[in-house]
Design a protein around this motif. Structure first.
Motif, mmCIF file in Angstrom:
data_model
loop_
_atom_site.group_PDB
_atom_site.id
_atom_site.type_symbol
_atom_site.label_atom_id
_atom_site.label_comp_id
_atom_site.label_asym_id
_atom_site.label_seq_id
_atom_site.Cartn_x
_atom_site.Cartn_y
_atom_site.Cartn_z
ATOM 1 N N UNK A 112 7.894 -2.191 3.697
ATOM 2 C CA UNK A 112 8.685 -2.295 2.484
ATOM 3 C C UNK A 112 7.830 -2.044 1.257
ATOM 4 N N UNK A 113 8.371 -2.400 0.098
ATOM 5 C CA UNK A 113 7.694 -2.128 -1.173
ATOM 6 C C UNK A 113 6.932 -3.321 -1.722
ATOM 7 N N UNK A 114 7.089 -4.491 -1.107
ATOM 8 C CA UNK A 114 6.466 -5.708 -1.622
ATOM 9 C C UNK A 114 5.580 -6.331 -0.548
ATOM 10 N N UNK A 115 4.361 -6.679 -0.944
ATOM 11 C CA UNK A 115 3.416 -7.324 -0.036
ATOM 12 C C UNK A 115 2.993 -8.671 -0.609
ATOM 13 N N UNK A 116 2.606 -9.582 0.277
ATOM 14 C CA UNK A 116 2.069 -10.873 -0.159
ATOM 15 C C UNK A 116 0.561 -10.732 -0.305
ATOM 16 N N UNK A 117 0.046 -10.921 -1.515
ATOM 17 C CA UNK A 117 -1.402 -10.849 -1.729
ATOM 18 C C UNK A 117 -2.014 -12.251 -1.772
ATOM 19 N N UNK A 118 -1.184 -13.244 -1.567
ATOM 20 C CA UNK A 118 -1.621 -14.629 -1.411
ATOM 21 C C UNK A 118 -0.890 -15.193 -0.199
ATOM 22 N N UNK A 119 -1.566 -15.976 0.644
ATOM 23 C CA UNK A 119 -0.906 -16.529 1.839
ATOM 24 C C UNK A 119 0.378 -17.296 1.540
ATOM 25 N N UNK A 154 14.907 0.095 8.773
ATOM 26 C CA UNK A 154 13.767 0.513 9.592
ATOM 27 C C UNK A 154 12.522 -0.284 9.216
ATOM 28 N N UNK A 155 12.277 -0.451 7.922
ATOM 29 C CA UNK A 155 11.113 -1.229 7.478
ATOM 30 C C UNK A 155 11.193 -2.667 7.977
ATOM 31 N N UNK A 156 12.392 -3.261 7.884
ATOM 32 C CA UNK A 156 12.555 -4.644 8.341
ATOM 33 C C UNK A 156 12.355 -4.755 9.846
ATOM 34 N N UNK A 157 12.875 -3.773 10.596
ATOM 35 C CA UNK A 157 12.685 -3.783 12.050
ATOM 36 C C UNK A 157 11.222 -3.637 12.416
ATOM 37 N N UNK A 158 10.523 -2.727 11.737
ATOM 38 C CA UNK A 158 9.097 -2.529 12.016
ATOM 39 C C UNK A 158 8.277 -3.770 11.661
ATOM 40 N N UNK A 159 8.697 -4.448 10.597
ATOM 41 C CA UNK A 159 7.985 -5.656 10.177
ATOM 42 C C UNK A 159 8.285 -6.846 11.080
ATOM 43 N N UNK A 163 0.826 -1.199 0.000
ATOM 44 C CA UNK A 163 0.000 0.000 0.000
ATOM 45 C C UNK A 163 0.863 1.253 0.000
ATOM 46 N N UNK A 164 0.726 2.052 -1.064
ATOM 47 C CA UNK A 164 1.509 3.281 -1.200
ATOM 48 C C UNK A 164 3.003 2.987 -1.110
ATOM 49 N N UNK A 165 3.400 1.809 -1.647
ATOM 50 C CA UNK A 165 4.808 1.377 -1.623
ATOM 51 C C UNK A 165 5.408 1.455 -0.223
ATOM 52 N N UNK A 166 4.664 0.983 0.756
ATOM 53 C CA UNK A 166 5.143 0.969 2.136
ATOM 54 C C UNK A 166 4.907 2.262 2.881
ATOM 55 N N UNK A 167 4.400 3.288 2.178
ATOM 56 C CA UNK A 167 4.201 4.595 2.815
ATOM 57 C C UNK A 167 3.187 4.570 3.938
ATOM 58 N N UNK A 168 2.132 3.799 3.771
ATOM 59 C CA UNK A 168 1.104 3.725 4.813
ATOM 60 C C UNK A 168 1.678 3.132 6.088
ATOM 61 N N UNK A 169 2.466 2.064 5.946
ATOM 62 C CA UNK A 169 3.081 1.440 7.122
ATOM 63 C C UNK A 169 4.061 2.388 7.789
ATOM 64 N N UNK A 170 4.804 3.171 6.977
ATOM 65 C CA UNK A 170 5.773 4.115 7.528
ATOM 66 C C UNK A 170 5.085 5.182 8.359
ATOM 67 N N UNK A 182 12.158 -8.384 4.478
ATOM 68 C CA UNK A 182 11.444 -7.210 3.986
ATOM 69 C C UNK A 182 12.197 -6.700 2.771
ATOM 70 N N UNK A 183 11.455 -6.294 1.738
ATOM 71 C CA UNK A 183 12.077 -5.908 0.474
ATOM 72 C C UNK A 183 11.805 -4.440 0.172
ATOM 73 N N UNK A 184 12.873 -3.697 -0.109
ATOM 74 C CA UNK A 184 12.768 -2.315 -0.585
ATOM 75 C C UNK A 184 13.299 -2.259 -2.018
#
Length: 199
Positions: A55-62, A108-113, A34-41, A72-74
């Motif tokens: 990060x910039x990549x989300x899993x849309x399938x389990x 930071x993204x990886x730590x938050x995740x 979502x928003x390339x990780x901006x919402x999570x940030x 976490x991928x940026x």
């Protein structure tokens, strides 16, 4: 606002990552967060968590969730004037380099995740994408036998980066390789075994 080139690269990367993870069977496992990780940030700055959106990549399938729990991928596309060399040859009084900002954002993204590690993937104009990860993670992959084909060439190095976050390692030991070498050389099945070990 994200450039069209950046958005196109993210879409292409997510399809390639999906095909790699499913051994060529599906291209719809991962997609842009979502928003390339901006919402999570933004939510993290307010002390809130955002499941699956770091990060910039989300899993849309389990099926993709375990891999993103591992890393976490940026993604950074364009910015052709910036390279990792900027970190090495900058003057002491120079401002924080763009590559250092990417590194800081990724950690930071990886730590938050709460992920086990991270991947920073960059692509300059008219160049192949490169993958950066902590050397300690690369060593884990090697010990687990995840590289069925050793990437060639790849590079391990330690660099001094200036960050705005005191808790982030400023002298990280990193490994760099081509994304195509990752896709062709790393076994998803062995990655799954590593995931089980890191739970």
């Amino acid at each position: 606002m994200k450039s069209k080139k950046g958005s196109a690269f993210e879409r292409k990367f997510c399809k390639e990552l999906s095909l790699w993870w499913t051994l060529g069977e599906r291209e719809d496992i991962f997609w842009r967060s979502s928003n390339s990780g901006g919402r999570a940030t933004v939510r993290a700055a307010a002390g809130k968590t955002t499941s699956g959106q770091y990060g910039d990549v989300a899993a849309i399938d389990p099926l993709g969730v375990p891999f993103l729990n591992l890393v976490t991928i940026e993604l950074k596309r364009g910015f052709s004037q910036f390279t990792i060399q900027d970190v090495f040859d900058k003057k002491n009084q120079a401002a924080q380099q763009e590559w250092s900002k990417w590194y800081e954002q990724t950690v930071i993204s990886a730590n938050n995740a709460g992920s086990h590690s991270w991947l920073l993937i960059t692509r300059r104009d008219q160049r192949d994408p490169l993958v950066y990860c902590p050397t300690i993670f690369h060593e884990e992959l090697c010990k687990q036998g995840c590289f069925t084909v050793e990437p060639s060439p790849f590079m391990e190095f330690t660099c001094l980066v200036r960050t705005a976050t005191p808790t982030i390692d400023k002298c990280p030991s990193l490994t760099m390789m081509r994304w195509d070498d990752w896709r062709s050389g790393v076994s998803p099945k062995r990655i799954e075994q590593l995931i089980e070990r890191t739970k």
